[in-house]
Design a protein around this motif. Sequence first.
Motif, PDB file in Angstrom:
ATOM      1  N   GLN A  51       0.824  -1.202   0.000  1.00  0.00           N
ATOM      2  CA  GLN A  51       0.000   0.000   0.000  1.00  0.00           C
ATOM      3  C   GLN A  51       0.862   1.257   0.000  1.00  0.00           C
ATOM      4  O   GLN A  51       0.539   2.250  -0.672  1.00  0.00           O
ATOM      5  CB  GLN A  51      -0.925  -0.009   1.223  1.00  0.00           C
ATOM      6  CG  GLN A  51      -1.869   1.173   1.297  1.00  0.00           C
ATOM      7  CD  GLN A  51      -2.843   1.210   0.136  1.00  0.00           C
ATOM      8  OE1 GLN A  51      -3.215   0.166  -0.388  1.00  0.00           O
ATOM      9  NE2 GLN A  51      -3.253   2.404  -0.272  1.00  0.00           N
ATOM     10  N   ARG A  52       1.967   1.240   0.721  1.00  0.00           N
ATOM     11  CA  ARG A  52       2.862   2.397   0.720  1.00  0.00           C
ATOM     12  C   ARG A  52       3.467   2.626  -0.659  1.00  0.00           C
ATOM     13  O   ARG A  52       3.598   3.774  -1.106  1.00  0.00           O
ATOM     14  CB  ARG A  52       3.971   2.184   1.751  1.00  0.00           C
ATOM     15  CG  ARG A  52       3.507   2.290   3.199  1.00  0.00           C
ATOM     16  CD  ARG A  52       4.655   2.022   4.147  1.00  0.00           C
ATOM     17  NE  ARG A  52       4.239   2.131   5.541  1.00  0.00           N
ATOM     18  CZ  ARG A  52       5.019   1.850   6.578  1.00  0.00           C
ATOM     19  NH1 ARG A  52       6.267   1.448   6.360  1.00  0.00           N
ATOM     20  NH2 ARG A  52       4.572   1.967   7.813  1.00  0.00           N
ATOM     21  N   ARG A  53       3.833   1.553  -1.336  1.00  0.00           N
ATOM     22  CA  ARG A  53       4.385   1.704  -2.681  1.00  0.00           C
ATOM     23  C   ARG A  53       3.343   2.244  -3.648  1.00  0.00           C
ATOM     24  O   ARG A  53       3.649   3.073  -4.512  1.00  0.00           O
ATOM     25  CB  ARG A  53       4.915   0.360  -3.166  1.00  0.00           C
ATOM     26  CG  ARG A  53       6.157  -0.115  -2.418  1.00  0.00           C
ATOM     27  CD  ARG A  53       6.595  -1.487  -2.883  1.00  0.00           C
ATOM     28  NE  ARG A  53       7.811  -1.914  -2.188  1.00  0.00           N
ATOM     29  CZ  ARG A  53       8.364  -3.118  -2.327  1.00  0.00           C
ATOM     30  NH1 ARG A  53       7.808  -4.008  -3.134  1.00  0.00           N
ATOM     31  NH2 ARG A  53       9.468  -3.420  -1.665  1.00  0.00           N
ATOM     32  N   GLU A  54       2.106   1.797  -3.499  1.00  0.00           N
ATOM     33  CA  GLU A  54       1.047   2.304  -4.370  1.00  0.00           C
ATOM     34  C   GLU A  54       0.773   3.776  -4.091  1.00  0.00           C
ATOM     35  O   GLU A  54       0.586   4.571  -5.023  1.00  0.00           O
ATOM     36  CB  GLU A  54      -0.223   1.476  -4.165  1.00  0.00           C
ATOM     37  CG  GLU A  54      -1.395   1.908  -5.031  1.00  0.00           C
ATOM     38  CD  GLU A  54      -1.124   1.726  -6.516  1.00  0.00           C
ATOM     39  OE1 GLU A  54      -1.781   2.421  -7.318  1.00  0.00           O
ATOM     40  OE2 GLU A  54      -0.254   0.906  -6.873  1.00  0.00           O
ATOM     41  N   ASP A  55       0.754   4.175  -2.819  1.00  0.00           N
ATOM     42  CA  ASP A  55       0.565   5.589  -2.482  1.00  0.00           C
ATOM     43  C   ASP A  55       1.718   6.436  -3.013  1.00  0.00           C
ATOM     44  O   ASP A  55       1.502   7.557  -3.494  1.00  0.00           O
ATOM     45  CB  ASP A  55       0.451   5.754  -0.965  1.00  0.00           C
ATOM     46  CG  ASP A  55      -0.790   5.077  -0.404  1.00  0.00           C
ATOM     47  OD1 ASP A  55      -1.709   4.783  -1.200  1.00  0.00           O
ATOM     48  OD2 ASP A  55      -0.831   4.822   0.818  1.00  0.00           O
ATOM     49  N   ARG A  56       2.933   5.905  -2.933  1.00  0.00           N
ATOM     50  CA  ARG A  56       4.076   6.645  -3.453  1.00  0.00           C
ATOM     51  C   ARG A  56       3.988   6.796  -4.974  1.00  0.00           C
ATOM     52  O   ARG A  56       4.325   7.851  -5.529  1.00  0.00           O
ATOM     53  CB  ARG A  56       5.368   5.919  -3.066  1.00  0.00           C
ATOM     54  CG  ARG A  56       6.627   6.749  -3.297  1.00  0.00           C
ATOM     55  CD  ARG A  56       7.874   5.973  -2.928  1.00  0.00           C
ATOM     56  NE  ARG A  56       7.846   5.542  -1.549  1.00  0.00           N
ATOM     57  CZ  ARG A  56       7.801   4.275  -1.171  1.00  0.00           C
ATOM     58  NH1 ARG A  56       7.775   3.322  -2.081  1.00  0.00           N
ATOM     59  NH2 ARG A  56       7.789   3.953   0.101  1.00  0.00           N
ATOM     60  N   ARG A  57       3.512   5.768  -5.650  1.00  0.00           N
ATOM     61  CA  ARG A  57       3.366   5.854  -7.104  1.00  0.00           C
ATOM     62  C   ARG A  57       2.290   6.862  -7.491  1.00  0.00           C
ATOM     63  O   ARG A  57       2.459   7.653  -8.429  1.00  0.00           O
ATOM     64  CB  ARG A  57       3.026   4.477  -7.672  1.00  0.00           C
ATOM     65  CG  ARG A  57       3.051   4.406  -9.190  1.00  0.00           C
ATOM     66  CD  ARG A  57       2.740   3.000  -9.655  1.00  0.00           C
ATOM     67  NE  ARG A  57       1.356   2.669  -9.411  1.00  0.00           N
ATOM     68  CZ  ARG A  57       0.375   2.918 -10.283  1.00  0.00           C
ATOM     69  NH1 ARG A  57       0.643   3.494 -11.434  1.00  0.00           N
ATOM     70  NH2 ARG A  57      -0.863   2.577 -10.002  1.00  0.00           N
TER      71      ARG A  57
END
Length: 462
Positions: A155-161
């Motif tokens: 989820q953090r990677r998706e938010d960062r993207r």
Amino acid sequence: MSAIVEASQISTPLEAPGSANGTVAIEQGPKPQERVPRPKRPNYVQIHSRPLPLNIYPLPTFIPHNPLSLLRIAYALFSQFFWPPSSHPPDSYKGYFSHETQSVHVTDVKTIRALWERGFFGKGNLSRSEPRWLDQEKRKRGLLVLETSEEVTRQRREDRRQFKLERARKEREAIEQQLREEGKLGDLAPVNETLGTEAVVESEQNPLPFSNGNANNHSELNSFTSGSMDVNPLENDSNEADRTPWAPEATISSNEVAIDGLDEVLEDEEHLQLTCEESFFLVYGLGVLEVSDQGTAIQTSALFKLFCQNSSFPSRRASTFEPDNPFLLKYVVYHHFRSLGWVVRPGVKFAVDYLLYNRGPVFSHAEFAIIILPSYSHPYWSESSERKLQTAKKETKDWWWLHRVNRVQTQVHKSLVLVYVDIPPPSHGTPEDRGFNIGNILKRYKVREFVLRRWIPNRNRD
């Protein structure tokens, strides 16, 4: 007739000294949405309170204004001096050596949790680091409410993207606005089209999941491509929160009636995988692990020989070991930093040998990246020209290699540490000898550390 008036259309007259009629209308906006509380994180300080898998008996706290605390401290010292408690667990942890993976496997659930929670030893063979495969499977089947660490990371990677795409869109709009004001707006691609291309590239790098893990399954591929897909990740859909992400259907046997029964039949198929250095540290350094091979317990000297033979691929079957054996070099460095209190983890992800954590991976990122370099500084290695050529090949590293490794560590905000291990001359003893002492062998090695940082002209000026 009853009139219905929305809250957003109600205006309250307030007196204003500068207005014509003495009143001004202020509209009340919609109420802000309440923030969803974040799930409570586990108490990692309590879970990982012990740095090593050993029992610790601290002295009672000294209270200056309470004289009875001195009696408690004296009683604890007296009892521990005459009846010292054991720091080791009552039963040694069990593990077996795998010749296929050249590592030690631990299958007992209690042993896995003890080794991970007390020192972060090993990794799950079906997980990124912490053995959480069973929790992930329960999460997929709806049997576990709490989020796993892998889901939080995803989820953090998706938010960062999403943040990067939004930032790119705003920068694109600012450039177009500036060019429009200057009258230089040419044939530029629209913002949505540019972001759509980036989204397609992201989708190509992360292919769609399949229930059976086979990308050639045309039936499932058609089921995905038949429907319409939105490639614009910035479009705000009000029903996005109500959608359920796709997940493979769980296969339930005929005798299972409800999904609640899966909690009983679901077995943990994951085991803890220890490297040779971690295993030998637990066996020789702490004495809490017992390693077996085909059901037979291995002695410490035989285990030392076994790890030296399997330090390279294919494994070596020589009776004597070389002083620059890869296992010896790695274990000397591993034992050195473990004795200093660091949590040492494998660093293959960042092209290094080890990563050093201050307290552990769950508390913070690694601060240092370790690269082991052999150093043949002993006069024995320069006595003949043949030895000089052999050692020169092992020591030589070009500057391009150093710049590449240092650049990677700079990008991930880690300090590169070059650890030189002084190689002693070969000894004549073998692990089969009676007088063979592992401690005397390890004392012959010396470790030198050099911290290397990238030189940046803008920051490093005279």
